[in-house]
Design an enzyme around this catalytic site. Structure first.
Site, PDB file in Angstrom:
ATOM      1  N   ASN A   9       0.734  -1.280   0.401  1.00  0.00           N
ATOM      2  CA  ASN A   9       0.252   0.191  -0.251  1.00  0.00           C
ATOM      3  C   ASN A   9       0.616   1.505  -0.446  1.00  0.00           C
ATOM      4  O   ASN A   9       1.788   1.459   0.835  1.00  0.00           O
ATOM      5  CB  ASN A   9      -1.262  -0.317   1.241  1.00  0.00           C
ATOM      6  CG  ASN A   9      -1.903   1.160   1.797  1.00  0.00           C
ATOM      7  OD1 ASN A   9      -1.566   2.008   0.382  1.00  0.00           O
ATOM      8  ND2 ASN A   9      -2.207   1.743   2.656  1.00  0.00           N
ATOM      9  N   LYS A  11      -0.067   4.151  -0.272  1.00  0.00           N
ATOM     10  CA  LYS A  11      -0.481   5.248   0.483  1.00  0.00           C
ATOM     11  C   LYS A  11      -0.487   6.348  -0.167  1.00  0.00           C
ATOM     12  O   LYS A  11      -0.240   6.475  -1.760  1.00  0.00           O
ATOM     13  CB  LYS A  11       0.063   5.775   1.349  1.00  0.00           C
ATOM     14  CG  LYS A  11       0.033   4.565   2.621  1.00  0.00           C
ATOM     15  CD  LYS A  11      -0.464   4.370   3.971  1.00  0.00           C
ATOM     16  CE  LYS A  11      -0.852   2.878   5.155  1.00  0.00           C
ATOM     17  NZ  LYS A  11      -0.690   3.350   6.180  1.00  0.00           N
ATOM     18  N   HIS A  92      -9.216   0.694   5.048  1.00  0.00           N
ATOM     19  CA  HIS A  92      -8.459   1.119   5.306  1.00  0.00           C
ATOM     20  C   HIS A  92      -8.544   2.175   7.086  1.00  0.00           C
ATOM     21  O   HIS A  92      -9.544   2.983   6.159  1.00  0.00           O
ATOM     22  CB  HIS A  92      -7.727   1.898   4.164  1.00  0.00           C
ATOM     23  CG  HIS A  92      -6.164   1.647   5.147  1.00  0.00           C
ATOM     24  ND1 HIS A  92      -5.634   2.882   6.099  1.00  0.00           N
ATOM     25  CD2 HIS A  92      -5.095   0.702   4.777  1.00  0.00           C
ATOM     26  CE1 HIS A  92      -4.053   2.729   6.175  1.00  0.00           C
ATOM     27  NE2 HIS A  92      -3.840   1.590   5.868  1.00  0.00           N
ATOM     28  N   GLU A  94      -6.741   3.850   7.726  1.00  0.00           N
ATOM     29  CA  GLU A  94      -6.785   5.344   7.243  1.00  0.00           C
ATOM     30  C   GLU A  94      -8.179   6.054   6.784  1.00  0.00           C
ATOM     31  O   GLU A  94      -8.316   7.391   6.981  1.00  0.00           O
ATOM     32  CB  GLU A  94      -5.646   5.884   6.895  1.00  0.00           C
ATOM     33  CG  GLU A  94      -4.146   5.610   7.803  1.00  0.00           C
ATOM     34  CD  GLU A  94      -3.315   5.547   6.919  1.00  0.00           C
ATOM     35  OE1 GLU A  94      -3.342   5.270   5.721  1.00  0.00           O
ATOM     36  OE2 GLU A  94      -1.815   5.100   7.639  1.00  0.00           O
ATOM     37  N   GLU A 164      -4.819  -5.667  10.395  1.00  0.00           N
ATOM     38  CA  GLU A 164      -4.134  -4.587  11.013  1.00  0.00           C
ATOM     39  C   GLU A 164      -5.235  -3.823  11.868  1.00  0.00           C
ATOM     40  O   GLU A 164      -5.823  -2.604  12.110  1.00  0.00           O
ATOM     41  CB  GLU A 164      -4.319  -3.286   9.932  1.00  0.00           C
ATOM     42  CG  GLU A 164      -4.126  -4.087   8.235  1.00  0.00           C
ATOM     43  CD  GLU A 164      -3.652  -2.554   7.324  1.00  0.00           C
ATOM     44  OE1 GLU A 164      -2.430  -3.062   6.835  1.00  0.00           O
ATOM     45  OE2 GLU A 164      -4.844  -2.002   7.000  1.00  0.00           O
ATOM     46  N   GLY A 170       2.514   1.939  11.197  1.00  0.00           N
ATOM     47  CA  GLY A 170       2.845   2.666  10.715  1.00  0.00           C
ATOM     48  C   GLY A 170       3.977   3.169  11.995  1.00  0.00           C
ATOM     49  O   GLY A 170       4.710   4.687  11.966  1.00  0.00           O
ATOM     50  N   SER A 209       2.903  -2.433  10.087  1.00  0.00           N
ATOM     51  CA  SER A 209       4.540  -2.524  10.506  1.00  0.00           C
ATOM     52  C   SER A 209       4.991  -4.272  10.303  1.00  0.00           C
ATOM     53  O   SER A 209       6.505  -4.534  10.790  1.00  0.00           O
ATOM     54  CB  SER A 209       4.847  -1.830  11.614  1.00  0.00           C
ATOM     55  OG  SER A 209       4.874  -0.177  12.158  1.00  0.00           O
TER      56      SER A 209
HETATM   57  P1  PGA Z   1       2.285   0.347   7.777  1.00  0.00           P
HETATM   58  O1  PGA Z   1       1.515  -0.033   7.025  1.00  0.00           O
HETATM   59  O2  PGA Z   1       2.829  -0.978   6.835  1.00  0.00           O
HETATM   60  O3  PGA Z   1       4.103   1.344   7.531  1.00  0.00           O
HETATM   61  O4  PGA Z   1       2.387   0.111   9.206  1.00  0.00           O
HETATM   62  C1  PGA Z   1       0.271  -1.198   6.385  1.00  0.00           C
HETATM   63  C2  PGA Z   1      -0.513  -0.263   5.791  1.00  0.00           C
HETATM   64  O5  PGA Z   1      -1.496   0.653   6.168  1.00  0.00           O
HETATM   65  O6  PGA Z   1      -1.046  -0.771   5.076  1.00  0.00           O
END
Ligand code: PGA
Length: 246
Positions: A9, A11, A92, A94, A164, A170, A209
């Site tokens: 992803n 983003k 997601h 976010e 997740e 993140g 992560s």
């Molecule tokens: P990350 O993000 O690997 O940076 O923690 C995962 C995601 O949001 O899909």
């Protein structure tokens, strides 16, 4: 055997040059798993063209709930289908936390993605406060039920789930393989209580992560079928290692 999937992803990262570099690098990865990348909307066509003759699949990070019309700034599922996207990320964290996507909106998007013949990758997960309050599975169950009630269990025969935990996205904090496995098994059990066959073949990815050095331990757990990778998917070498781990 369920198929293993490693998805990147991207983003809202990268400009044309880095997106092209990354696409070239992803095209070179030789792995047994299915590889999917989710570039920003404006680069979707470029990436789809660059990866056309490779096994790598391309997906969109979001789509509209409506099919077409006066929705300034939105991108519809039929448009994504038209340009040969294969997957769409739905729900997601976010999108849920920054753009107010409720369980009901997520369910609508899930249906829309399937309606045009694309595969939704449905993201679910709890916040740190919810985990500390012992509500992890109640939250995830509500997120799943919103989709199950709207789309029905049969829709999960053509979907992917990504667990997740919001506190791991993140942050550099990863769920331990045991913590993740516990939730993955419960997700499968919840769907399996309605349809065991669909639950058995449903890919459930872990995200939050995921890095080159923790991927193997996560992916060897029995109910973890790969990963949804954010930050580390922007580093071609790290992403390749994660794909090899699956
Ligand atoms: P990350 O993000 O690997 O940076 O923690 C995962 C995601 O949001 O899909």
């Amino acid at each position: 055997m369920r198929k293993k999937i490693v998805a990147g992803n991207w983003k809202m990262n990268g400009l044309a040059e880095t997106v092209q570099e990354l696409s070239n690098a992803v095209a070179d990865i030789q792995a047994r798993c299915e590889i999917v990348v989710f570039p920003p909307f404006v680069y979707l066509l470029t990436v789809i063209d660059m990866l056309r003759n490779t096994p790598v699949r391309v997906g969109a990070q979001n789509c509209a709930t409506a099919l077409l019309g006066a929705y300034t700034g939105e991108v519809s599922a039929p448009m994504l289908k038209d340009i040969s996207c294969r997957y769409v990320l739905v729900g997601h964290s976010e999108r849920r936390s920054l753009y107010g996507e409720t369980d009901a909106i997520v369910a609508e998007k899930f249906m829309m993605v399937q309606q045009v013949g694309l595969t939704p990758m449905l993201c679910v997960g709890e916040t740190r406060a919810e985990r500390e309050a012992g509500k992890t599975f109640a939250v995830i169950q509500a997120q799943l039920d919103a989709v199950l009630q709207t789309a029905g269990v049969s829709a999960f025969a053509r979907a992917v789930i990504a667990y997740e935990p919001v506190w791991a996205i993140g942050t550099g904090l990863t769920a331990t393989p045991e913590q993740a496995q516990e939730v993955h098994a419960k997700i499968r059990e919840h769907i399996g209580a309605i349809d065991g066959k669909i639950a058995d073949s449903l890919p459930i990815l872990y995200g939050g992560s995921v890095k080159a050095d923790n991927a193997t331990a996560l992916f060897t757990m029995p109910d973890i079928d790969g990963g949804l990778v954010g930050g580390a998917s922007l580093d071609a070498a790290a992403f390749a290692k994660i794909c090899h781990a699956a």
